[in-house]
Scaffold this motif. Structure first.
Motif, PDB file in Angstrom:
ATOM      1  N   GLU A 133       0.837  -1.193   0.000  1.00 24.37           N
ATOM      2  CA  GLU A 133       0.000   0.000   0.000  1.00 24.37           C
ATOM      3  C   GLU A 133       0.878   1.251   0.000  1.00 24.37           C
ATOM      4  O   GLU A 133       1.807   1.386   0.793  1.00 24.37           O
ATOM      5  CB  GLU A 133      -0.915   0.004   1.231  1.00 24.37           C
ATOM      6  N   LEU A 152      -2.021  -3.406  -3.410  1.00 25.25           N
ATOM      7  CA  LEU A 152      -1.297  -2.364  -4.140  1.00 25.25           C
ATOM      8  C   LEU A 152      -2.075  -1.048  -4.123  1.00 25.25           C
ATOM      9  O   LEU A 152      -1.869  -0.186  -4.976  1.00 25.25           O
ATOM     10  CB  LEU A 152      -1.059  -2.818  -5.586  1.00 25.25           C
ATOM     11  N   GLU A 153      -2.959  -0.885  -3.143  1.00 26.64           N
ATOM     12  CA  GLU A 153      -3.773   0.328  -3.068  1.00 26.64           C
ATOM     13  C   GLU A 153      -2.880   1.554  -2.938  1.00 26.64           C
ATOM     14  O   GLU A 153      -2.022   1.620  -2.069  1.00 26.64           O
ATOM     15  CB  GLU A 153      -4.731   0.265  -1.871  1.00 26.64           C
ATOM     16  N   ALA A 155      -0.462   2.491  -4.677  1.00 27.40           N
ATOM     17  CA  ALA A 155       0.944   2.299  -5.075  1.00 27.40           C
ATOM     18  C   ALA A 155       1.238   3.019  -6.389  1.00 27.40           C
ATOM     19  O   ALA A 155       0.361   3.192  -7.228  1.00 27.40           O
ATOM     20  CB  ALA A 155       1.256   0.815  -5.215  1.00 27.40           C
ATOM     21  N   ASN A 156       2.483   3.425  -6.566  1.00 28.55           N
ATOM     22  CA  ASN A 156       2.930   4.048  -7.802  1.00 28.55           C
ATOM     23  C   ASN A 156       3.542   2.969  -8.689  1.00 28.55           C
ATOM     24  O   ASN A 156       4.626   2.469  -8.402  1.00 28.55           O
ATOM     25  CB  ASN A 156       3.958   5.145  -7.508  1.00 28.55           C
ATOM     26  N   LEU A 157       2.813   2.603  -9.761  1.00 27.62           N
ATOM     27  CA  LEU A 157       3.293   1.599 -10.711  1.00 27.62           C
ATOM     28  C   LEU A 157       3.645   2.251 -12.052  1.00 27.62           C
ATOM     29  O   LEU A 157       3.576   1.621 -13.095  1.00 27.62           O
ATOM     30  CB  LEU A 157       2.229   0.515 -10.920  1.00 27.62           C
ATOM     31  N   LEU A 172      -6.092  -3.023  -6.324  1.00 31.64           N
ATOM     32  CA  LEU A 172      -5.445  -2.014  -7.152  1.00 31.64           C
ATOM     33  C   LEU A 172      -6.126  -0.650  -7.069  1.00 31.64           C
ATOM     34  O   LEU A 172      -5.874   0.211  -7.914  1.00 31.64           O
ATOM     35  CB  LEU A 172      -5.419  -2.486  -8.616  1.00 31.64           C
ATOM     36  N   ASP A 174      -6.883   3.093  -6.523  1.00 30.80           N
ATOM     37  CA  ASP A 174      -6.054   4.308  -6.485  1.00 30.80           C
ATOM     38  C   ASP A 174      -4.599   4.060  -6.873  1.00 30.80           C
ATOM     39  O   ASP A 174      -3.698   4.827  -6.512  1.00 30.80           O
ATOM     40  CB  ASP A 174      -6.110   4.974  -5.096  1.00 30.80           C
ATOM     41  N   THR A 175      -4.342   2.981  -7.594  1.00 38.07           N
ATOM     42  CA  THR A 175      -2.984   2.672  -8.051  1.00 38.07           C
ATOM     43  C   THR A 175      -2.655   3.533  -9.264  1.00 38.07           C
ATOM     44  O   THR A 175      -3.467   3.703 -10.157  1.00 38.07           O
ATOM     45  CB  THR A 175      -2.868   1.183  -8.427  1.00 38.07           C
TER      46      THR A 175
END
Length: 186
Positions: A133, A152-153, A155-157, A172, A174-175
């Motif tokens: 997160e 992965l809430e 997260a910067n992907l 996912l 707000d990813t």
């Protein structure tokens, strides 16, 4: 330096153990919180349930090390080599892992919330059920990584390589995927 001397010197207040060679050493449940282990050679070491919170392990060699349930919160592991390391259930919240080598590492159930994994190599890593997160994974390599049930809430992907990654039941919300190729998500 052997393990006993390390423990003695740490207990006496010494914190800088840069470039120490303890490959294969048994350091289970050791407390080295805040220690400076820059460039340390710890390949294959047993660091199960060790307290390495706020430690500096930048550039350290930890290939195949067992860090199961270790506390690495706030630790600096930038440029560290952790390929094939076991970090199952490890606490890495707010840890710095930028440009770290985590190829085929086992991070199942690890807590990596707010960790910096920018440009890290996590190819074929097991992140099943990991908490990522609000983690920064900008330009990380997650190809063939197992991310089932990972959080992965937020997260910067951005610009992440997700080719062949498994994201079944991953959270996912707000990813950030901008600039990345979301078509690579499987």
């Amino acid at each position: 330096m052997n393990v006993e001397e390390l423990v003695q010197r740490y207990s006496a207040g010494e914190r800088d153990f840069s470039i120490i060679d303890l490959r294969g050493a048994v350091l289970e449940e050791i407390n080295l919180s805040g220690a400076i282990l820059h460039g340390a050679m710890l390949d294959g070491a047993n660091l199960r349930r060790a307290n390495l919170s706020q430690a500096t392990l930048s550039g350290a060699a930890l290939k195949g090390a067992d860090l199961t349930q270790a506390d690495l919160s706030g630790a600096d592991l930038s440029d560290a080599v952790l390929d094939e390391a076991i970090l199952e259930g490890a606490i890495l919240d707010s840890a710095i892992l930028d440009q770290a080598d985590l190829k085929a590492a086992n991070l199942a159930g690890a807590v990596l919330s707010e960790a910096d994994l920018s440009e890290a190599d996590l190819e074929a890593a097991n992140l099943t059920g990991a908490d990522l997160e609000v983690a920064n994974l900008h330009q990380a390599n997650l190809s063939k990584a197992a991310l089932e049930r990972a959080n992965l809430e937020g997260a910067n992907l951005e610009d992440v390589n997700l080719a062949g990654a498994k994201l079944e039941d991953a959270k996912l919300e707000d990813t950030v995927l901008e600039s990345g190729d979301s078509t690579l998500i499987s």
